[in-house]
Motif scaffolding. Structure first.
Motif, PDB file in Angstrom:
ATOM      1  N   TYR A  36       0.843  -1.213   0.000  1.00 24.32           N
ATOM      2  CA  TYR A  36       0.000   0.000   0.000  1.00 24.32           C
ATOM      3  C   TYR A  36       0.868   1.249   0.000  1.00 24.32           C
ATOM      4  CZ  TYR A  36      -4.618  -2.089   0.670  1.00 24.32           C
ATOM      5  OH  TYR A  36      -5.804  -2.766   0.477  1.00 24.32           O
ATOM      6  N   PHE A  39       2.117   1.925  -3.361  1.00 21.40           N
ATOM      7  CA  PHE A  39       1.051   2.543  -4.163  1.00 21.40           C
ATOM      8  C   PHE A  39       1.002   4.036  -3.866  1.00 21.40           C
ATOM      9  CE2 PHE A  39      -2.312  -0.241  -6.100  1.00 21.40           C
ATOM     10  CZ  PHE A  39      -1.582  -1.398  -6.093  1.00 21.40           C
ATOM     11  N   HIS A 100     -10.184 -11.640 -11.165  1.00 15.82           N
ATOM     12  CA  HIS A 100      -9.733 -10.608 -10.226  1.00 15.82           C
ATOM     13  C   HIS A 100      -9.649 -11.241  -8.838  1.00 15.82           C
ATOM     14  CE1 HIS A 100      -8.901  -6.848  -8.470  1.00 15.82           C
ATOM     15  NE2 HIS A 100     -10.078  -6.270  -8.508  1.00 15.82           N
ATOM     16  N   ILE A 103      -5.837  -7.183  -4.534  1.00 20.59           N
ATOM     17  CA  ILE A 103      -5.229  -5.900  -4.899  1.00 20.59           C
ATOM     18  C   ILE A 103      -3.885  -6.144  -5.607  1.00 20.59           C
ATOM     19  CG2 ILE A 103      -4.157  -5.683  -2.620  1.00 20.59           C
ATOM     20  CD1 ILE A 103      -4.488  -2.680  -2.863  1.00 20.59           C
ATOM     21  N   LYS A 122     -14.354   0.538  -9.705  1.00 22.19           N
ATOM     22  CA  LYS A 122     -15.435   1.030  -8.829  1.00 22.19           C
ATOM     23  C   LYS A 122     -15.130   2.489  -8.457  1.00 22.19           C
ATOM     24  CE  LYS A 122     -13.341  -0.666  -4.522  1.00 22.19           C
ATOM     25  NZ  LYS A 122     -13.508  -1.513  -3.326  1.00 22.19           N
ATOM     26  N   VAL A 131      -3.630   7.485  -5.060  1.00 23.47           N
ATOM     27  CA  VAL A 131      -3.894   6.419  -6.051  1.00 23.47           C
ATOM     28  C   VAL A 131      -5.114   6.791  -6.875  1.00 23.47           C
ATOM     29  CG1 VAL A 131      -4.440   3.991  -6.379  1.00 23.47           C
ATOM     30  CG2 VAL A 131      -2.838   4.660  -4.609  1.00 23.47           C
ATOM     31  N   ARG A 145     -21.199   0.666  -8.796  1.00 28.52           N
ATOM     32  CA  ARG A 145     -21.727  -0.714  -8.848  1.00 28.52           C
ATOM     33  C   ARG A 145     -23.092  -0.819  -8.189  1.00 28.52           C
ATOM     34  NH1 ARG A 145     -16.886  -4.127  -6.271  1.00 28.52           N
ATOM     35  NH2 ARG A 145     -17.143  -2.502  -4.694  1.00 28.52           N
ATOM     36  N   THR A 176     -15.764  -8.000  -8.423  1.00 29.41           N
ATOM     37  CA  THR A 176     -15.169  -7.850  -7.095  1.00 29.41           C
ATOM     38  C   THR A 176     -13.986  -8.813  -6.983  1.00 29.41           C
ATOM     39  OG1 THR A 176     -15.635  -7.896  -4.687  1.00 29.41           O
ATOM     40  CG2 THR A 176     -16.650  -9.603  -6.033  1.00 29.41           C
ATOM     41  N   ARG A 177     -13.158  -8.615  -5.956  1.00 27.60           N
ATOM     42  CA  ARG A 177     -12.027  -9.532  -5.778  1.00 27.60           C
ATOM     43  C   ARG A 177     -12.530 -10.877  -5.252  1.00 27.60           C
ATOM     44  NH1 ARG A 177      -9.001  -5.484  -1.890  1.00 27.60           N
ATOM     45  NH2 ARG A 177     -11.176  -4.906  -1.608  1.00 27.60           N
TER      46      ARG A 177
HETATM   47  C1  LIG Z   1      -0.870   4.386   2.685  1.00 26.89           C
HETATM   48  C2  LIG Z   1      -2.189   4.845   2.062  1.00 26.89           C
HETATM   49  C3  LIG Z   1      -2.497   4.064   0.782  1.00 26.89           C
HETATM   50  C4  LIG Z   1      -3.606   4.756  -0.034  1.00 26.89           C
HETATM   51  C5  LIG Z   1      -3.869   4.022  -1.346  1.00 26.89           C
HETATM   52  C6  LIG Z   1      -4.364   2.586  -1.136  1.00 26.89           C
HETATM   53  C7  LIG Z   1      -5.483   2.217  -2.100  1.00 26.89           C
HETATM   54  C8  LIG Z   1      -4.939   1.370  -3.234  1.00 26.89           C
HETATM   55  C9  LIG Z   1      -6.028   0.983  -4.263  1.00 26.89           C
HETATM   56  C10 LIG Z   1      -5.406   0.848  -5.654  1.00 26.89           C
HETATM   57  C11 LIG Z   1      -6.273   0.155  -6.692  1.00 26.89           C
HETATM   58  C12 LIG Z   1      -6.631  -1.230  -6.227  1.00 26.89           C
HETATM   59  C13 LIG Z   1      -7.476  -1.953  -7.264  1.00 26.89           C
HETATM   60  C14 LIG Z   1      -8.297  -3.003  -6.609  1.00 26.89           C
HETATM   61  O1  LIG Z   1      -7.967  -4.177  -6.576  1.00 26.89           O
HETATM   62  O2  LIG Z   1      -9.427  -2.523  -5.954  1.00 26.89           O
HETATM   63  C15 LIG Z   1     -10.387  -3.516  -5.505  1.00 26.89           C
HETATM   64  C16 LIG Z   1     -11.521  -3.536  -6.524  1.00 26.89           C
HETATM   65  O3  LIG Z   1     -11.012  -4.026  -7.704  1.00 26.89           O
HETATM   66  C17 LIG Z   1     -12.664  -4.411  -6.098  1.00 26.89           C
HETATM   67  O4  LIG Z   1     -13.012  -4.020  -4.829  1.00 26.89           O
HETATM   68  P1  LIG Z   1     -13.821  -5.070  -3.911  1.00 26.89           P
HETATM   69  O5  LIG Z   1     -13.126  -6.387  -4.006  1.00 26.89           O
HETATM   70  O6  LIG Z   1     -15.233  -5.145  -4.461  1.00 26.89           O
HETATM   71  O7  LIG Z   1     -13.769  -4.459  -2.560  1.00 26.89           O
END
Ligand SMILES: CCCCCCCCCCCCCC(=O)OC[C@@H](O)COP(=O)(O)O
Ligand SMILES: CCCCCCCC/C=C\CCCCCCCC(=O)SCCNC(=O)CCNC(=O)[C@H](O)C(C)(C)COP(=O)(O)OP(=O)(O)OC[C@H]1O[C@@H](n2cnc3c(N)ncnc32)[C@H](O)[C@@H]1OP(=O)(O)O
Length: 267
Positions: A36, A39, A100, A103, A122, A131, A145, A176-177
Motif C-alpha cells: 500500500y 502505491f 480478479h 489488490i 469502482k 492512487v 456498482r 469484485t475480488r
Molecule cells: C498508505 C495509504 C495508501 C492509499 C492508497 C491505497 C489504495 C490502493 C487501491 C489501488 C487500486 C486497487 C485496485 C483493486 O484491486 O481494488 C479492488 C476492486 O477491484 C474491487 O473491490 P472489492 O473487491 O469489491 O472491494
C-alpha cells in the motif's frame, strides 16, 4: 533520553526477525502495508510526471504507470510467466476481461497491459488518496456498482467512444475480488459493451494466488503467477440477445484455463 531511544531501537531491530518468524500476521501486515505504501508514495511521485509529460487525464499516462508498477513484483519475489500476448494484437479497440483475485492484481495487470488500454473500476477508488488521482490521470472509467442504471449509462458511453478514442477497455467481470481459486459468476456489462461496440472480447486468465497469498491465513510469500491471453472472441453480428451466451462462453473458457494454469483438476 537518547540512550533510551537507542536501546529501544536496538530491541526492535533484534526482535523484528523473531516477530516475523513467530507471527505470520506481522509478516503479512508488513508486506501488505509496504505494498500500500508503494502505491501511495509512487502515485504521489508519478502524478506530477504524468501532468508534466502528458498534461492531464489521458490513456498515455498508463505507459508511465505501467513502467513504475512493473517494478513492484521484485519487492515481493513475484514472477510472471506470460503466454499469448500476440492475442492483444487486434485491429482497433477491444474489451479485455480477466479474473480478479486481489489488490495484487494491479501488478499482473500492468505486467501485460497493452498500449491504449484503460480499466473499469469502482468509483470508490477515485477517493483512494494519491492512487485515486493517478488512476484518474490514467483514464480509468469509474462506475457505481450500486446503481445498475448509472453503471449501464457509463458503459453505454464507453461503447460509443472507445472506437473514436481507439482504446481497449479492461473489465473485471466478476465485479469484485475473489481469491478462492475459482471464478464468481460474470456480470454482463463488459459483454454488452463489446456487442454494442461490435469489438472482440479478449479473455485474460491469471493462475490462482492461493499457493502464496491468502489474507485469511496471513499468507503472503513469493510465488509464480501464470498469465494466459486467450484468442479474441468476435462479436460482429451479435446483438444484445446473444450477450448471455457470449458471457457464459467466456466464463467457461476462462474457468477451464484458470483450473489448467492452477494445476487444479477441471470438473
Ligand atoms: C498508505 C495509504 C495508501 C492509499 C492508497 C491505497 C489504495 C490502493 C487501491 C489501488 C487500486 C486497487 C485496485 C483493486 O484491486 O481494488 C479492488 C476492486 O477491484 C474491487 O473491490 P472489492 O473487491 O469489491 O472491494
Ligand atoms: C504509479 C504507481 C501507481 C500505483 C497504483 C496504480 C494502480 C494500477 C493503475 C491503474 C489500474 C486501476 C484499475 C482499477 C481496477 C479496479 C477494478 C474494480 O474496481 S472491479 C469492480 C468494478 N467492476 C465491475 O463491477 C465489473 C463491471 N460490471 C458490470 O459490467 C456490471 O454488469 C454492471 C455494473 C454494469 C451491472 O452490474 P449488475 O450487478 O447489475 O449485474 P449484471 O448481471 O451485469 O446486470 C444486470 C442486468 O443488466 C443488464 N446489463 C448489464 N450491463 C448492461 C449494459 N451495459 N447494457 C445493457 N444491459 C446491461 C444485464 O444483461 C442484466 O440483465 P439480464 O439479467 O440479462 O436481464
Amino acid at each position: 533520553m537518547e540512550l533510551g531511544w537507542l536501546l529501544w531501537g536496538a530491541a526492535v531491530l533484534l526482535l523484528l526477525p523473531v516477530l516475523m518468524e513467530l507471527s505470520p500476521a506481522v509478516n503479512f501486515a508488513l508486506r501488505i502495508g509496504f505494498y500500500y505504501l508503494l502505491f501511495f508514495v509512487c502515485s504521489a511521485l508519478t502524478a506530477p510526471v504524468c501532468l508534466l509529460v502528458n498534461g492531464g487525464r489521458t490513456v498515455k499516462n498508463m505507459r508511465i504507470i505501467k513502467t513504475v508498477v512493473k517494478t513492484f513484483k521484485y519487492f515481493f519475489g513475484l514472477r510472471f510467466e506470460v503466454k499469448g500476448l500476440e492475442n492483444f494484437e487486434v485491429e482497433g479497440p477491444a474489451i479485455i476481461v480477466s479474473n480478479h483475485q486481489s489488490i495484487l492484481d494491479m501488478m499482473g495487470l500492468m505486467e501485460v497491459l497493452p498500449d491504449n488500454c484503460v480499466q473499469v473500476g469502482k468509483k470508490e477508488l477515485m477517493y483512494a488518496g494519491t492512487v485515486g488521482l493517478i488512476i484518474y490521470l490514467g483514464g480509468v472509467i469509474f462506475i457505481n456498482r450500486k446503481s445498475t442504471s448509472s453503471a449501464k449509462m457509463v458503459m453505454a458511453e464507453v461503447a460509443k467512444t472507445m472506437a473514436t478514442d481507439n482504446v481497449k477497455v479492461w473489465v473485471y467481470p466478476e465485479g469484485t475480488r475473489n481469491c478462492t481459486g475459482d471464478l464468481l459468476p460474470f456480470k454482463k456489462g463488459a459483454f454488452h459493451v463489446a456487442v454494442q461496440a461490435q469489438v472482440p472480447v479478449i479473455p485474460v486468465v491469471y493462475s490462482s494466488f492461493t499457493t502464496f497469498y491468502n489474507p485469511k491465513k496471513n499468507l503472503f510469500t513469493s510465488g509464480k503467477i501464470k498469465v494466459e491471453v486467450l484468442p479474441p472472441i468476435e462479436t460482429k453480428g451479435l446483438t444484445s440477445d446473444d450477450v448471455s451466451e457470449l458471457t457464459d462462453r467466456c466464463y467457461r473458457t476462462m474457468r477451464a484455463t484458470l483450473f489448467r494454469l492452477s494445476g487444479r483438476p477441471g470438473e
